[in-house]
Motif scaffolding. Structure first.
Motif, mmCIF file in Angstrom:
data_model
loop_
_atom_site.group_PDB
_atom_site.id
_atom_site.type_symbol
_atom_site.label_atom_id
_atom_site.label_comp_id
_atom_site.label_asym_id
_atom_site.label_seq_id
_atom_site.Cartn_x
_atom_site.Cartn_y
_atom_site.Cartn_z
ATOM 1 N N VAL A 1 10.851 7.879 8.247
ATOM 2 C CA VAL A 1 10.397 7.889 6.852
ATOM 3 C C VAL A 1 10.401 9.310 6.297
ATOM 4 O O VAL A 1 10.849 9.555 5.172
ATOM 5 C CB VAL A 1 8.994 7.248 6.733
ATOM 6 N N ARG B 1 9.704 -1.331 4.913
ATOM 7 C CA ARG B 1 10.443 -0.516 5.869
ATOM 8 C C ARG B 1 11.954 -0.670 5.755
ATOM 9 O O ARG B 1 12.694 -0.189 6.597
ATOM 10 C CB ARG B 1 9.960 -0.755 7.298
ATOM 11 N N GLU C 1 0.807 -1.222 0.000
ATOM 12 C CA GLU C 1 0.000 0.000 0.000
ATOM 13 C C GLU C 1 0.844 1.278 0.000
ATOM 14 O O GLU C 1 0.334 2.364 -0.213
ATOM 15 C CB GLU C 1 -1.010 0.011 1.150
ATOM 16 N N PHE C 2 2.139 1.136 0.213
ATOM 17 C CA PHE C 2 3.022 2.305 0.166
ATOM 18 C C PHE C 2 3.297 2.662 -1.306
ATOM 19 O O PHE C 2 3.234 1.795 -2.163
ATOM 20 C CB PHE C 2 4.336 1.965 0.896
ATOM 21 N N PRO C 3 3.585 3.926 -1.618
ATOM 22 C CA PRO C 3 3.821 4.277 -3.031
ATOM 23 C C PRO C 3 5.110 3.687 -3.618
ATOM 24 O O PRO C 3 5.246 3.649 -4.825
ATOM 25 C CB PRO C 3 3.901 5.809 -3.023
ATOM 26 N N HIS C 4 6.059 3.267 -2.766
ATOM 27 C CA HIS C 4 7.321 2.730 -3.285
ATOM 28 C C HIS C 4 7.552 1.325 -2.749
ATOM 29 O O HIS C 4 7.179 1.013 -1.621
ATOM 30 C CB HIS C 4 8.500 3.619 -2.875
ATOM 31 N N HIS D 1 11.357 10.755 2.416
ATOM 32 C CA HIS D 1 10.804 11.960 1.782
ATOM 33 C C HIS D 1 11.758 13.143 1.865
ATOM 34 O O HIS D 1 11.577 14.130 1.160
ATOM 35 C CB HIS D 1 9.456 12.314 2.419
ATOM 36 N N SER E 1 -4.176 -1.517 -1.148
ATOM 37 C CA SER E 1 -4.382 -1.973 0.235
ATOM 38 C C SER E 1 -5.235 -3.231 0.256
ATOM 39 O O SER E 1 -6.271 -3.284 -0.401
ATOM 40 C CB SER E 1 -5.121 -0.906 1.051
ATOM 41 N N VAL E 2 -4.811 -4.209 1.025
ATOM 42 C CA VAL E 2 -5.599 -5.432 1.194
ATOM 43 C C VAL E 2 -6.472 -5.269 2.425
ATOM 44 O O VAL E 2 -5.979 -4.866 3.480
ATOM 45 C CB VAL E 2 -4.669 -6.645 1.367
ATOM 46 N N HIS E 3 -7.765 -5.560 2.290
ATOM 47 C CA HIS E 3 -8.601 -5.431 3.488
ATOM 48 C C HIS E 3 -9.203 -6.746 3.972
ATOM 49 O O HIS E 3 -9.798 -6.803 5.035
ATOM 50 C CB HIS E 3 -9.663 -4.340 3.326
ATOM 51 N N HIS E 4 -9.036 -7.819 3.187
ATOM 52 C CA HIS E 4 -9.553 -9.109 3.642
ATOM 53 C C HIS E 4 -8.929 -10.226 2.816
ATOM 54 O O HIS E 4 -8.611 -10.034 1.647
ATOM 55 C CB HIS E 4 -11.085 -9.127 3.495
ATOM 56 N N LEU F 1 -4.371 -9.608 8.966
ATOM 57 C CA LEU F 1 -4.810 -10.444 7.829
ATOM 58 C C LEU F 1 -4.676 -11.927 8.158
ATOM 59 O O LEU F 1 -5.488 -12.736 7.704
ATOM 60 C CB LEU F 1 -4.022 -10.087 6.568
ATOM 61 N N ASN G 1 -8.393 -2.653 -2.444
ATOM 62 C CA ASN G 1 -9.127 -1.455 -2.858
ATOM 63 C C ASN G 1 -9.157 -1.319 -4.376
ATOM 64 O O ASN G 1 -9.810 -0.442 -4.906
ATOM 65 C CB ASN G 1 -8.530 -0.202 -2.211
ATOM 66 N N ASN H 1 0.503 1.163 -3.885
ATOM 67 C CA ASN H 1 -0.745 1.896 -3.634
ATOM 68 C C ASN H 1 -1.981 0.995 -3.631
ATOM 69 O O ASN H 1 -3.081 1.437 -3.950
ATOM 70 C CB ASN H 1 -0.963 3.021 -4.660
#
Lengths: 90, 127, 404
Positions: free
Chosen positions: C134, C41, C34-37, C139, C80-83, C293, C96, C78
Motif C-alpha cells: 500500500v 485491497r 474505513e479507508f480514505p479511498h 501512497h 469504521s463499523v464497530h458493531h 462483524l 464512528n 473514513n
C-alpha cells in the motif's frame, strides 16, 4: 535467542504464553486473562491467529469450529463521544 | 519529502503533481501532499516512529498500514488513538506521537517519573 | 431513521460489485469503508497475467467505482463499523459517524495478515508485506532503501515483485525461524510442498520453479535437501528455503537481521549466523478472513484450513444462516480479487431476490454463481491448493445448519 513478542499491544511474549500453558492447561480465554494477550487496543486483530496457533501447537488440540476467543463488540475501539454523540447536536 | 517518493513507475501512472499540505508532528512543521495519510506523509519525511509503547517505551511505527493493528495510533487535534495509516492529512493538522506512560510504582524503571509532579515537570520540560 | 435495503461493509471488489448489482435492481444501498479511498485491497495490486498484460488493481477499482457512481450509489469512506445489532428482523450498523438501519447487511471486510513473529518484529521499519504494498503502490512512498521479506509464499512473491518494480531493493526472501507460531511457514519441506502444488497456476518464476517438483514427493525432498546455498534467483532476488531470519536487530529502528542456515527440517545449523544490514523488513505470513462483524451479529463459524482459518458459515448464494446477513470476498476464504468481485455480484443479487422475490433474479443468481466457479477455475493466483475442497466443506456446513 531473544524472546519473541506475540501480542504486540500488550507486549506478551511466547515464553510467557508457554509458561502459562505448561502450568495451567488453559482455555483460550484463560490464556488471555492470565497474560492479557489479545486484550489490547487492536482487539486481537494481529495476534488472534497466533494465539490460536500457540495453543493448538502446545496442547496438541485440533482447531475447533467455534472461534476460540469470543469476539466482542466494539470490534474497533470507539470513544464515548462517538457512542453518545459529541454533544454538538444538543 | 520528494526524495522518498516513487514518482516514475514502469506500469503505474506517473505520480501526479498534487497540492501540498502543511501539518505539525510533535511541534515540527512538515509538508505532505493532498491524498496522503498521516503515516505516508511522515514516512515521506523520513519519520518512522509514531509512538512509544505505553509501558515499555519501545518505539513503534506502522505495521499493517490499513487500519487493523492500531500500531500507528497518534493524537490528532487533541483526539487520541487516531490511526495515522488511514487518516488523511489536513492543512494545519496537529499530530502528536504516543508517549510512554509513567509507572511510578515500578522501582526498576529509572527513565520514567516516580510521581505525578515529576511527570508534569518532565512534560513541561519537553515543551 | 431511513432504513436502507442494504448496508455493505467494505468497498473492495466484493462490496462494490454487490452495490452495482443492487443498484441495477433499483434498491437503496449504502457502502461503508474505513479507508480514505474506495476500492479496498484492489488498490495496490499489480501483477502480470499469463498473456503478458498487467492487472492493475487501481484501474480495476476505478472501473467499479465509476460504475457504482453512475448508478448513484451512496458510498462513504473514513467510516469504521464497530458493531452490527439485530433489531426487529432488521439490523443496526454502528459506526464512528452514526448508526445506519438496514433490512440486509453484506459483510465484505476482506482479510487481515497473519504474522511470522520473530524477535525484533515490533521495531519501526518492520511491517507486513501488505503494508509495504500500500505504501509503495497507493501512497507512492518508499518504505526503505533495502529490505528483506520474511516468508516464502504466494503473497510474498507477488508483492516482492511489486516492490522491485518500484525500484526498491530486496536482499532476499527467506523463511522465518522456527517457533510454535511460524511452524509450517518455517519448514523448508512444507513450504516447498505448498509451492509445488499451486505451481501449475502461476506465471511467476517462483511457482514455475516449484512446478518442476510438483508430482513427486521424493523430488521435493531432493530439491529441499540440495537446495542451493545462494538461493534460487527470481527477478534477480534470491529465494531462500534453507536460510531463515532468526532475529531483527536495531534500537530505534531496523538496522539489520540475523540470518542462519537451516536443515531441511528447519533446524538451525550452529555457527552459520550472518548479520545482514537492511533498513526495512516485510513480514509475509499469509492472510486470514477478517470476520469479526459476522461473529458479533451471530453468524456461526467453521474452521476450514484451505480457506484461511475460521470462516462464517455461508452457501453459494452468499447467504449466512442469519437471515438478512450476507458475506462475500475474502471473509469467505482467501482467494484472488477476481473471485471476490464475482462473489460480490452473487451477494448483491441474492439480497435483491430477498427484497423482490422476482424469478428473473433467480436466473441471474444462477449465472453469477457459475461466474464465480469459472473465475476460480481460471485463477492465476491461488493461495491454497485445496480451495475447491474448502468451498465444498463450508457450503455443506450451511446445509447441515439449516437442516438441523
Amino acid at each position: 535467542m531473544r524472546d519473541v513478542i506475540i501480542c504486540r499491544c500488550e507486549e506478551v511474549t511466547l515464553s510467557q504464553l508457554e509458561e502459562i500453558i505448561k502450568h495451567h492447561d488453559p482455555s483460550a480465554r484463560e490464556l488471555k486473562l492470565r497474560t492479557r494477550a489479545g486484550m489490547g487496543i487492536c482487539g486481537g486483530k494481529t495476534c488472534r491467529p497466533l494465539l490460536d496457533k500457540v495453543l493448538q501447537k502446545l496442547t496438541d488440540k485440533p482447531p475447533t469450529d467455534d472461534i476460540p476467543l469470543k469476539v466482542q463488540p466494539p470490534v474497533r475501539p470507539t470513544s464515548l463521544a462517538q457512542l453518545g454523540g459529541s454533544g454538538d447536536e444538543t | 519529502m520528494k526524495r522518498n517518493r516513487i514518482i516514475e513507475h514502469p506500469i503505474l501512472d506517473q505520480l501526479e503533481e498534487r497540492k501540498t499540505v502543511t501539518f505539525q508532528f510533535d511541534g515540527k512543521t512538515l509538508t505532505g501532499y493532498e491524498r496522503d495519510t498521516i503515516a505516508s506523509a511522515l514516512l515521506a519525511n523520513g519519520i518512522r516512529t509514531l509512538r512509544r509503547h505505553e509501558h515499555s517505551g519501545a518505539p513503534r511505527g506502522i505495521y499493517c498500514n490499513i487500519g487493523h493493528c492500531f500500531e500507528c495510533r497518534v493524537t490528532v487535534n487533541g483526539t487520541p488513538n487516531v490511526r495515522a495509516c488511514i487518516t488523511p492529512i489536513e492543512e494545519n493538522m496537529i499530530v502528536e506521537s504516543g508517549k510512554q506512560l509513567p509507572s511510578p510504582l515500578n522501582p526498576n524503571n529509572e527513565h520514567v517519573p516516580k510521581t505525578y509532579r515529576e511527570y508534569m515537570e518532565m512534560k513541561d520540560g519537553e515543551n | 431513521m431511513q432504513k436502507h435495503d442494504a448496508v455493505i461493509i467494505g468497498a473492495g471488489p466484493a462490496g462494490l460489485n454487490a452495490a452495482i448489482a443492487l443498484r441495477k435492481h433499483d434498491l437503496n444501498v449504502l457502502v461503508i469503508d474505513e479507508f480514505p479511498h474506495l476500492g479496498g485491497r484492489l488498490l495496490g495490486q499489480l501483477h502480470e497475467e499469463p498473456n503478458g498484460e498487467w492487472w492493475n488493481g487501481i484501474k480495476e477499482a476505478e472501473k467499479l467505482v465509476n460504475e457504482a457512481k453512475a448508478l448513484n450509489t451512496e458510498m462513504l469512506t473514513n467510516v469504521s463499523v464497530h458493531h452490527i445489532q439485530r433489531k426487529d428482523g432488521a439490523f443496526v450498523v454502528h459506526t464512528n459517524r452514526k448508526n445506519y438501519e438496514a433490512k440486509n447487511v453484506l459483510i465484505a471486510t476482506g482479510a487481515a495478515e497473519t504474522a511470522n513473529p520473530i524477535p525484533g518484529w515490533t521495531l519501526p521499519g518492520v511491517m507486513t508485506i501488505g503494508a509495504a504494498q500500500v505504501m509503495t503502490n497507493v501512497h507512492r512512498v518508499r518504505v526503505g532503501e533495502k529490505g528483506i521479506v520474511i516468508g516464502v509464499n504466494v503473497l510474498a512473491a507477488a508483492i516482492a515483485r511489486e516492490l522491485l518494480l518500484a525500484g526498491i531493493r530486496l536482499h532476499s526472501l527467506a523463511l522465518p525461524i522456527n517457533n510454535a507460531v511460524t511452524d509450517e511457514q518455517s519448514h523448508p519441506k512444507m513450504v516447498m510442498e505448498r509451492l509445488s502444488r499451486i505451481a501449475h497456476l502461476a506465471p511467476s518464476p517462483l511457482l514455475r520453479f516449484g512446478g518442476k517438483f510438483a508430482k513427486y514427493k521424493w523430488a521435493q525432498n531432493i530439491a529441499v535437501s540440495f537446495y542451493p546455498k545462494k538461493g534460487i534467483n527470481m527477478w534477480d532476488v534470491p529465494i531462500h528455503l534453507r536460510k531463515a531470519v532468526k532475529e531483527i536487530n536495531g534500537t530505534e529502528q531496523v538496522e539489520s537481521v540475523t540470518m542462519v542456515d537451516i536443515t531441511k527440517d528447519g533446524e538451525i545449523i550452529p555457527g552459520t549466523e550472518e548479520e545482514i544490514p537492511v533498513d526495512f523488513v516485510c513480514i509475509a505470513g499469509g492472510l486470514y478472513p477478517l470476520a469479526e462483524l459476522a461473529a458479533v451479529v451471530g453468524v456461526p463459524f467453521k474452521y476450514v484450513e484451505p480457506l484461511g482459518g475460521h470462516v462464517p458459515v455461508h452457501n453459494e448464494k452468499m447467504e449466512t444462516p442469519v437471515e438478512g446477513v450476507y458475506v462475500a470476498g475474502n471473509i469467505t476464504g482467501i482467494e484472488s480479487a477476481k473471485v471476490a468481485r464475482a462473489q460480490g455480484k452473487v451477494a448483491g443479487l441474492s439480497i435483491a431476490f430477498r427484497m423482490k422475490k422476482d424469478a428473473a433474479i433467480q436466473k441471474e443468481i444462477e449465472k453469477a454463481m457459475d461466474e464465480v466457479k469459472t473465475t476460480r477455475d481460471n485463477a492465476t493466483i491461488q493461495f491454497h491448493p485445496e480451495i475447491a475442497r474448502g468451498r465444498d466443506d463450508i457450503h455443506a456446513q450451511f446445509n447441515k445448519y439449516l437442516n438441523g
